[in-house]
Design an enzyme around this catalytic site. Structure first.
Site, PDB file in Angstrom:
ATOM      1  N   TYR A  52       2.895  -1.678   1.956  1.00 36.81           N
ATOM      2  CA  TYR A  52       1.809  -0.745   2.215  1.00 36.81           C
ATOM      3  C   TYR A  52       0.625  -1.488   2.826  1.00 36.81           C
ATOM      4  O   TYR A  52      -0.006  -2.322   2.186  1.00 36.81           O
ATOM      5  CB  TYR A  52       1.372  -0.043   0.932  1.00 36.81           C
ATOM      6  N   SER A 217       5.922  11.893  -1.965  1.00 33.44           N
ATOM      7  CA  SER A 217       5.565  12.867  -0.923  1.00 33.44           C
ATOM      8  C   SER A 217       5.926  14.295  -1.350  1.00 33.44           C
ATOM      9  O   SER A 217       6.659  15.003  -0.644  1.00 33.44           O
ATOM     10  CB  SER A 217       6.255  12.519   0.400  1.00 33.44           C
ATOM     11  N   PRO A 218       5.421  14.761  -2.487  1.00 33.03           N
ATOM     12  CA  PRO A 218       5.809  16.085  -2.992  1.00 33.03           C
ATOM     13  C   PRO A 218       5.353  17.255  -2.135  1.00 33.03           C
ATOM     14  O   PRO A 218       5.861  18.370  -2.308  1.00 33.03           O
ATOM     15  CB  PRO A 218       5.150  16.128  -4.383  1.00 33.03           C
ATOM     16  N   GLY A 222      10.876  17.783   5.181  1.00 31.25           N
ATOM     17  CA  GLY A 222      11.623  16.843   6.003  1.00 31.25           C
ATOM     18  C   GLY A 222      11.266  15.423   5.619  1.00 31.25           C
ATOM     19  O   GLY A 222      10.869  15.133   4.486  1.00 31.25           O
ATOM     20  N   VAL A 227       3.025  18.095   5.922  1.00 27.75           N
ATOM     21  CA  VAL A 227       2.964  18.789   4.637  1.00 27.75           C
ATOM     22  C   VAL A 227       3.187  20.272   4.846  1.00 27.75           C
ATOM     23  O   VAL A 227       2.918  20.815   5.921  1.00 27.75           O
ATOM     24  CB  VAL A 227       1.610  18.541   3.943  1.00 27.75           C
ATOM     25  N   PHE A 228       3.672  20.946   3.807  1.00 30.51           N
ATOM     26  CA  PHE A 228       3.907  22.375   3.920  1.00 30.51           C
ATOM     27  C   PHE A 228       2.656  23.182   3.574  1.00 30.51           C
ATOM     28  O   PHE A 228       2.547  24.355   3.935  1.00 30.51           O
ATOM     29  CB  PHE A 228       5.082  22.815   3.038  1.00 30.51           C
TER      30      PHE A 228
END
Length: 307
Positions: A52, A217-218, A222, A227-228
């Site tokens: 990271y 990455s909740p 994909g 993000v949704f």
């Protein structure tokens, strides 16, 4: 913040962990504020990796938290190793694991990690070599607990055969819009894409063997495609999260994390936000218990099939 046991250990951890992958996006003052906000919310579990920011995220964190013995005793540090670049490859060799941990400890300004995870499966893994590395790290006091990331049951079983220490955690991508771990179990024996078993039954395996799943990455759909939340491609999901959030006077982000926490596997989502207000919203999920009807409503709104 509500807590849970990590894997089969006696280690109490908050049900939400802070992912530190994006700390390099903050200046030091903002990083200090963010880390302080997490601690004020009761989230003292911080997830790192040696890649990271090329190690810079760990350095920034140590400065932001003002690392010293009294601070170290109040936080839980997890880091990962195994991904290398130039050229891109995975590396579970004993030499690399040991040197990586030394670098992690140096950058975090600490003598030990609470948890070390292997980051991505190494096709050339020799489990005996990993076991020797873990044994040296454990007996020296440099690492207390061990786990993996993105591994299937067979890979974990092969590794565990040689380990003296139990695997306590497995980081896997998971969320309402990335729920193949669940959909394959719901659509058993169905001739549809949802019934394809892509992970060897990792969800049930981890539950059977007391391995905590840490969803990464909740909010993603994909593989790092975005993000949704507020994404027009997921209008039904966002409308559902908004409606359920309004019902409990919380945000859609809170409802989305509560959906993960509602699952009886007792997962510990690792959230990667660097925004203090979003982190506060996420932390509210620890106190929100969705009904069975609400859980399935979110599942279906994300486009997941029921047979």
């Amino acid at each position: 913040m509500r807590t849970m046991k990590l894997g089969g250990t006696g280690l109490d951890v908050p049900v939400v962990g802070v992912g530190c992958m994006r700390l390099t996006e903050l200046d030091l003052a903002s990083a200090e504020q963010f880390v302080q906000t997490a601690l004020e919310q009761g989230v003292n579990f911080f997830d790192h990796a040696d890649i990271y920011g090329g190690g810079a995220c760990e350095e920034i964190f140590a400065k932001a938290v003002h690392m010293k013995p009294s601070v170290r005793e109040s936080i839980i540090l997890q880091s990962k190793c195994g991904i290398r670049s130039n050229p891109p490859r995975f590396d579970f060799s004993m030499e690399y694991i040991l040197s990586s941990v030394d670098g992690i400890l140096r950058r975090l300004q600490t003598d030990y990690l609470d948890v070390l995870l292997l980051h991505r499966p190494d096709a050339l893994m020799e489990p005996e070599e990993v076991a020797e590395a873990f044994e040296r790290l454990y007996t020296s006091g440099k690492v207390r607990y061990f786990g993996v990331s993105n591994e299937n049951p067979g890979q974990m079983q092969l590794l565990q055969k040689w380990l003296r220490q139990p695997i306590v955690a497995n980081q896997l991508q998971f969320g309402a819009a990335h729920a193949t771990m669940i959909s394959s179990g719901i659509n058993v024996n169905m001739i549809n894409d949802a019934g394809i078993n892509r992970d060897g039954g990792v969800l049930d395996f981890c539950r059977l063997h007391d391995i905590t799943i840490q969803p990464w990455s909740p909010f993603q759909h994909g593989y790092f495609e975005g993000v949704f939340l507020t994404n027009e491609k997921f209008s039904e999901l966002n409308q559902t999260l908004l409606a359920i959030g309004d019902r409990y006077e919380v945000s859609p982000a809170t409802a989305a994390i509560a959906w993960i926490l509602r699952h009886p596997a007792h997962m510990q989502p690792i959230v990667g936000t660097t925004k203090t207000e979003r982190l506060k919203e996420i932390c509210q999920a620890a106190d929100l218990w969705l009904t069975r009807e609400e859980w399935y409503e979110i599942y279906r709104a994300a486009g997941n099939e029921l047979p």
